[in-house]
Motif scaffolding. Structure first.
Motif, PDB file in Angstrom:
ATOM      1  N   ALA A 171       2.445  16.985  -0.171  1.00  0.00           N
ATOM      2  CA  ALA A 171       1.374  16.370   0.614  1.00  0.00           C
ATOM      3  C   ALA A 171       0.037  16.305  -0.116  1.00  0.00           C
ATOM      4  N   LEU A 172      -0.252  17.255  -0.994  1.00  0.00           N
ATOM      5  CA  LEU A 172      -1.585  17.336  -1.577  1.00  0.00           C
ATOM      6  C   LEU A 172      -1.901  16.163  -2.502  1.00  0.00           C
ATOM      7  N   PHE A 173      -0.896  15.501  -3.042  1.00  0.00           N
ATOM      8  CA  PHE A 173      -1.167  14.342  -3.890  1.00  0.00           C
ATOM      9  C   PHE A 173      -1.894  13.246  -3.123  1.00  0.00           C
ATOM     10  N   ALA A 174      -1.770  13.260  -1.790  1.00  0.00           N
ATOM     11  CA  ALA A 174      -2.421  12.259  -0.947  1.00  0.00           C
ATOM     12  C   ALA A 174      -3.780  12.715  -0.435  1.00  0.00           C
ATOM     13  N   VAL A 175      -4.279  13.852  -0.924  1.00  0.00           N
ATOM     14  CA  VAL A 175      -5.586  14.380  -0.526  1.00  0.00           C
ATOM     15  C   VAL A 175      -6.600  14.053  -1.610  1.00  0.00           C
ATOM     16  N   LEU A 216       0.717   4.038  -6.904  1.00  0.00           N
ATOM     17  CA  LEU A 216      -0.449   4.442  -6.123  1.00  0.00           C
ATOM     18  C   LEU A 216      -0.920   3.304  -5.218  1.00  0.00           C
ATOM     19  N   GLU A 217      -0.880   2.085  -5.736  1.00  0.00           N
ATOM     20  CA  GLU A 217      -1.247   0.931  -4.911  1.00  0.00           C
ATOM     21  C   GLU A 217      -0.282   0.780  -3.742  1.00  0.00           C
ATOM     22  N   SER A 218       1.014   0.985  -3.995  1.00  0.00           N
ATOM     23  CA  SER A 218       2.006   0.851  -2.922  1.00  0.00           C
ATOM     24  C   SER A 218       1.838   1.925  -1.862  1.00  0.00           C
ATOM     25  N   GLU A 219       1.300   3.107  -2.248  1.00  0.00           N
ATOM     26  CA  GLU A 219       1.067   4.198  -1.309  1.00  0.00           C
ATOM     27  C   GLU A 219      -0.354   4.154  -0.734  1.00  0.00           C
ATOM     28  N   ASP A 220      -1.102   3.105  -1.109  1.00  0.00           N
ATOM     29  CA  ASP A 220      -2.475   2.910  -0.635  1.00  0.00           C
ATOM     30  C   ASP A 220      -3.364   4.089  -1.029  1.00  0.00           C
ATOM     31  N   LEU A 221      -3.207   4.569  -2.277  1.00  0.00           N
ATOM     32  CA  LEU A 221      -4.020   5.654  -2.796  1.00  0.00           C
ATOM     33  C   LEU A 221      -4.898   5.126  -3.929  1.00  0.00           C
ATOM     34  N   ILE A 284      13.110  -1.024   5.485  1.00  0.00           N
ATOM     35  CA  ILE A 284      12.741  -1.604   4.194  1.00  0.00           C
ATOM     36  C   ILE A 284      11.544  -0.866   3.603  1.00  0.00           C
ATOM     37  N   VAL A 285      10.557  -0.550   4.443  1.00  0.00           N
ATOM     38  CA  VAL A 285       9.377   0.179   3.970  1.00  0.00           C
ATOM     39  C   VAL A 285       9.775   1.535   3.401  1.00  0.00           C
ATOM     40  N   GLU A 286      10.626   2.277   4.128  1.00  0.00           N
ATOM     41  CA  GLU A 286      11.035   3.598   3.647  1.00  0.00           C
ATOM     42  C   GLU A 286      11.910   3.492   2.404  1.00  0.00           C
ATOM     43  N   ALA A 287      12.783   2.483   2.367  1.00  0.00           N
ATOM     44  CA  ALA A 287      13.609   2.288   1.174  1.00  0.00           C
ATOM     45  C   ALA A 287      12.736   2.039  -0.047  1.00  0.00           C
ATOM     46  N   GLU A 288      11.709   1.222   0.119  1.00  0.00           N
ATOM     47  CA  GLU A 288      10.821   0.938  -1.005  1.00  0.00           C
ATOM     48  C   GLU A 288      10.054   2.189  -1.419  1.00  0.00           C
ATOM     49  N   ARG A 289       9.547   2.929  -0.434  1.00  0.00           N
ATOM     50  CA  ARG A 289       8.771   4.135  -0.748  1.00  0.00           C
ATOM     51  C   ARG A 289       9.592   5.122  -1.581  1.00  0.00           C
TER      52      ARG A 289
END
Length: 316
Positions: A171-175, A216-221, A284-289
């Protein structure tokens, strides 16, 4: 419409193709005996974009899809045995107080409760998961020992020295401000309190690869993960005693692969996930993630590490 987006291709064949690195149209044609065996291609090029849905439809479908993929109360691969294994070093007893800063829908916390009989206070950064977590936890064995609420890392305020153990999984990578949150964690731990963190890290202190930037762009980070040495430096500055630094990348990548392989094996045309547009889009979103994460782990652009730390009692 691209061939790989053709609606006539069964969802099971589409998912299988993605996870084996084939174009779905080529794979489906081969499966039906109408073409030569498909050639492998990059998994990141194969996954179509999801349609736009209402917020309500998206959220309900996402919660359903996550639990179908990973199990009741889970939002990531690994399962109960993995969750229990990464906290075994705590030596938990019912007297321990535990803070989970990656509670998700509460499944991992209830697995720990069932094994060790503790009470767990859970917090979840994702507002959609946090909203649904209480109703999901209430259906799980051990859920009466777990609370889950939402939080924003920069606003987390807890009583100092109030927990024996703290958990943070992937989780911390998203902080954005990790030093501040780690300082908060240090503050809420009692003397000789214990902390387990698993997180995505960069393999070195060099600039992230183009593939990482795309991820990072795909994860909106808009900020990069730390490297292992970034974490180690932060731990030392806070005064933690670092006991374990462990690369779990291979295991995590296999967990992702196994999860989707099992899911695809039991998916058929009558499944609601295959028929309902909202569920198909969420899948589809989860498969891509997870395809992106598995691909980055496999290519060495990203790693998953486990850290086990102890907060020494301050000297008088």
């Amino acid at each position: 419409m691209a061939a790989s987006d053709a609606p006539s291709i069964p969802l099971r064949d589409r998912l299988t193709a993605w996870w084996r690195g084939y174009d779905p149209a080529d794979y489906h044609a081969w499966r039906t005996g109408n073409a030569e065996p498909p050639r492998s291609r990059s998994i990141e090029d194969m996954i179509p974009k999801a349609p736009v849905l209402s917020t309500v439809d998206h959220t309900r479908a996402r919660i359903d899809v996550l639990q179908r993929l990973f199990g009741p109360g889970y939002v990531s691969p690994g399962g109960s045995e993995y969750v229990v294994e990464i906290v075994k070093a705590f030596g938990l007893t019912p007297e321990h107080s535990v803070l989970d800063l990656s509670a998700g829908l509460g499944g991992p916390a209830t697995a720990i409760v069932q094994r060790f009989g503790v009470w767990i206070t859970g917090y979840e950064m994702d507002p959609e998961l946090a909203e649904w977590a209480p109703s999901v936890v209430a259906t799980l064995k051990g859920g009466d020992h777990v609370t889950v609420r939402g939080f924003q890392p920069e606003e987390l305020a807890l009583r100092p020295r109030s927990f024996d153990c703290v958990i943070s999984r992937d989780a911390l990578f998203a902080v954005r401000d990790r030093p501040a949150l780690l300082k908060t964690i240090h503050g809420v731990l009692k003397g000789w309190g214990q902390l387990v963190i698993t997180d995505y890290v960069l393999p070195s202190d060099e600039a992230p690869s183009d593939r990482i930037q795309s991820w990072l762009e795909s994860e909106d980070l808009t900020y990069k993960p730390w490297s292992k040495s970034d974490y180690e430096k932060a731990f030392v500055e806070l005064g933690f005693d670092v006991r374990v630094v462990e690369d779990r990348s291979t295991e995590h990548r296999q967990q992702i692969r196994d999860t989707f392989a099992r899911f695809v094996e039991h998916l058929n045309g009558s499944d609601p996930l295959a028929e309902d547009p909202a569920h198909r889009a969420a899948l589809i979103v989860e498969a891509e993630r997870w395809a992106r994460r598995a691909s980055l782990l496999e290519g060495g652009d990203l790693a998953l590490y486990r850290f086990f730390l102890i907060k020494p009692e301050p000297k008088e």
